[in-house]
Design a protein around this motif. Sequence first.
Motif, short mmCIF file in Angstrom:
data_model
loop_
_atom_site.label_atom_id
_atom_site.label_comp_id
_atom_site.label_asym_id
_atom_site.label_seq_id
_atom_site.Cartn_x
_atom_site.Cartn_y
_atom_site.Cartn_z
N THR A 57 1.01 -1.26 -0.31
CA THR A 57 -0.08 -0.09 -0.23
C THR A 57 0.48 1.05 -0.20
OG1 THR A 57 -0.17 0.22 1.88
CG2 THR A 57 -2.11 -0.86 1.52
N LEU A 58 0.45 2.59 -0.67
CA LEU A 58 1.24 3.75 -0.42
C LEU A 58 0.52 5.21 0.08
CD1 LEU A 58 2.05 3.51 -4.90
CD2 LEU A 58 3.85 2.74 -2.72
N PRO A 59 0.86 5.35 0.47
CA PRO A 59 0.67 7.01 0.50
C PRO A 59 -0.12 7.75 0.23
CG PRO A 59 2.92 7.66 0.72
CD PRO A 59 2.86 6.24 0.53
N LYS A 60 -1.68 8.14 0.50
CA LYS A 60 -1.65 8.76 -0.85
C LYS A 60 -1.76 9.94 -1.62
CE LYS A 60 -6.85 8.71 -0.85
NZ LYS A 60 -8.35 9.61 -0.69
N ALA A 61 -0.71 10.65 -0.68
CA ALA A 61 0.25 11.53 -1.26
C ALA A 61 1.01 11.67 -2.23
CB ALA A 61 0.95 12.44 -0.60
N VAL A 62 1.31 10.70 -2.85
CA VAL A 62 2.20 10.87 -4.20
C VAL A 62 1.03 10.69 -5.30
CG1 VAL A 62 2.30 8.56 -3.62
CG2 VAL A 62 4.58 8.93 -4.92
N PHE A 63 0.38 9.86 -4.94
CA PHE A 63 -0.44 10.29 -6.04
C PHE A 63 -1.15 11.86 -6.54
CE2 PHE A 63 -1.26 5.77 -5.73
CZ PHE A 63 -1.22 5.25 -6.76
N ASP A 64 -0.99 12.60 -5.47
CA ASP A 64 -1.55 14.00 -5.55
C ASP A 64 -1.34 14.78 -6.22
OD1 ASP A 64 -3.73 13.55 -4.68
OD2 ASP A 64 -3.24 14.32 -2.20
N ARG A 65 0.52 14.17 -6.40
CA ARG A 65 1.55 15.08 -6.65
C ARG A 65 2.47 14.29 -7.84
NH1 ARG A 65 4.11 13.75 -1.55
NH2 ARG A 65 4.93 12.06 -2.22
N VAL A 66 1.98 13.06 -8.21
CA VAL A 66 1.44 13.09 -9.68
C VAL A 66 0.26 13.61 -10.33
CG1 VAL A 66 1.92 10.64 -11.28
CG2 VAL A 66 3.13 10.08 -9.20
N ASP A 67 -0.51 13.69 -9.81
CA ASP A 67 -1.42 14.17 -11.02
C ASP A 67 -1.41 15.88 -11.02
OD1 ASP A 67 -4.54 14.21 -12.09
OD2 ASP A 67 -4.53 14.89 -10.00
N THR A 68 -0.77 16.41 -10.23
CA THR A 68 -1.11 17.71 -9.80
C THR A 68 0.11 17.83 -11.00
OG1 THR A 68 -1.34 18.35 -7.68
CG2 THR A 68 0.34 19.62 -8.80
N MET A 69 1.31 16.79 -11.03
CA MET A 69 2.33 17.79 -12.50
C MET A 69 2.32 16.75 -13.66
SD MET A 69 6.44 16.39 -11.56
CE MET A 69 7.43 17.28 -12.55
N GLY A 70 1.53 15.98 -13.73
CA GLY A 70 1.28 16.13 -14.93
C GLY A 70 -0.02 16.57 -16.10
N ALA A 71 -0.57 17.42 -14.80
CA ALA A 71 -2.00 18.08 -15.11
C ALA A 71 -2.01 18.99 -15.65
CB ALA A 71 -3.20 17.84 -13.50
N PRO A 72 -2.78 19.41 -17.33
CA PRO A 72 -2.81 20.80 -17.18
C PRO A 72 -3.07 21.79 -16.66
CG PRO A 72 -5.17 19.86 -17.35
CD PRO A 72 -4.39 18.53 -17.08
N ARG A 73 -3.00 23.16 -17.39
CA ARG A 73 -2.44 24.30 -16.73
C ARG A 73 -2.70 25.38 -16.84
NH1 ARG A 73 3.25 21.47 -15.56
NH2 ARG A 73 1.65 20.03 -15.66
N LEU A 74 -2.79 26.22 -16.22
CA LEU A 74 -3.01 27.80 -16.71
C LEU A 74 -2.25 28.27 -15.39
CD1 LEU A 74 -5.84 29.42 -17.58
CD2 LEU A 74 -6.43 29.88 -15.59
N VAL A 75 -2.13 29.35 -16.60
CA VAL A 75 -0.99 30.37 -16.08
C VAL A 75 -1.79 32.34 -16.48
CG1 VAL A 75 1.38 28.51 -16.35
CG2 VAL A 75 0.55 30.05 -18.43
N GLU A 76 -0.46 32.67 -15.55
CA GLU A 76 -1.06 34.38 -15.67
C GLU A 76 0.20 34.89 -15.65
OE1 GLU A 76 -4.11 36.68 -13.83
OE2 GLU A 76 -4.53 35.29 -13.29
N TYR A 77 0.08 36.02 -16.64
CA TYR A 77 1.23 36.83 -17.26
C TYR A 77 1.03 38.28 -17.41
CZ TYR A 77 3.40 32.37 -18.07
OH TYR A 77 4.30 30.94 -18.21
#
Length: 525
Positions: A80-100
């Motif tokens: 079994t794994l800690p849930k936080a590692v999935f959050d990090r993977v999901d966040t890193m590969g997710a589409p992103r919105l930036v502001e400039y």
Amino acid sequence: MKSLIIAAALLGSATSAYAFCGFYVAPGDQPMFDDATEVVLMRSGTRTVLSMQNNYKGPPSAFALVIPVPVVLHEGDVKTLPKAVFDRVDTMGAPRLVEYWEQDPCAPQMGYGVGGGRGAMHALARDRAAEPAAPFGVTVEAKFVVGEYQIVILSAKDSTGLESWLHHEQYNIPDGAEPLLRPYVEAGSKFFVAKVDPAKVAFENGRAALSPLRFHYDSDTFELPIRLGMANSSGTQDLIVNILAPNQRYEVANYPNATIPTNLDVKASVREHFGAFYAALFDATVEKHPGAVITEYSWQASSCDPCPGPTLGYADFQLLGADVIGPQPAPPPRRGRYLGGGGDFVLTRLHARYGKDLKDDLVFRAAAPIVGGREYVVDAQTGGLEDGAQPSSNNTFQGRYAIRHPWTGAIACASPRRHLWGGPPNGVRPPPIAGTNLAFAPRGEIKLASVVDRDISELGVVATTPVSSSPSVVPTTAPAPEPVTYTPTKSQGCEAGNGSGWLVGLGVVGMAIRSRRRRARQINQ
């Protein structure tokens, strides 16, 4: 085995869900639908490490899931794994919105312009030899406990026998499951059955917070069994697969491939509706490429630009399978850098949307590197950025979308430098928004043509009006811009269900910006 009681997994009124590569079974007549599953695969040579996080909404009673696997799994193969590692993977590969914000065109040339625990595991009467086959031709190959899960590995001589055995054990399997079981039984697959002890599970608003499961095996074929999940399907499903491999991108071998349109400038209103915007963009991409699996991200996992959260590091790779894919080097001095198997791990994010007409499991193949979605200026006169995905020697592709604020102050110099983007004047730069839980984002609320800055030619979308443009002439008497103060607001849609909107990665972004500003000076000069 007779005590293996399994409860339903309910989805409620939702019309889509993340797909699950197995199915749920239950006693009684309660309907069963899978809710949300995140999958992370690590691949090196013939070894596959599969990690999944499952959630269900229903009564706080025991339930189990059934997953086909190519070999008999044993105690040391499952964690079994800690849930936080999935959050990090999901966040890193997710589409992103930036502001400039466009920087002062008359400022000195300073290079503006780049936006730029492992769960406890205990043996439970593990059989050294398989139990005798039941009358239905079903054999219990192994038993053990991992965290809150009691694991049983089954084999079957035929799918009808397996279905009969499940009924005999008082499991009400989903209607139509036998034809879905048949190809796995005929191929010699085993069946991983994980029962959950509700006494070991926390429930939040009726939803079980289950520990992610990880198991590994060796197989010449790199694939993900998803057809069985159609037994619990409530209609259209979204499947997001994250693949980590040493210096290698992956795509599907048995379905069409496409990349998500990227580097689109959008209206400021998208900030509050990023999930709905991205759902519209993704649906339009699938409509243009029927049956395709969409690549949303392919980047070295130890870096990102911009970063909506921390990069993946040595400890993350170990949790997700690096400890079993081969000899491991000592932890590097800098977090996020993992050198092994010929280079850094590449994170590939693949996204599919399908219905009950799904014919085959996903089979993956190695693919050449691509770049795209970066603040990389290819036209210094217009500030035009690279368009779409392009072949390259390294992987730096992402789905990235930007809100831009043109310079509105005075321009009193003879040779102003336009299209130099950075943070707000005298203010605090907002961190990127990561689009997560996108399967549950509202659909049909955004018309792409009304919120994008340019035509999306690959989708046949024609922008109705420009979103942002740098004025060719600004009076020298124009007032200087007011200081900007950023106040985070909760985004709607993309973080439905988890309440995590703005993700802070300013320190990492700052380092990336400084590095890429030097390159931008060379490009823009």
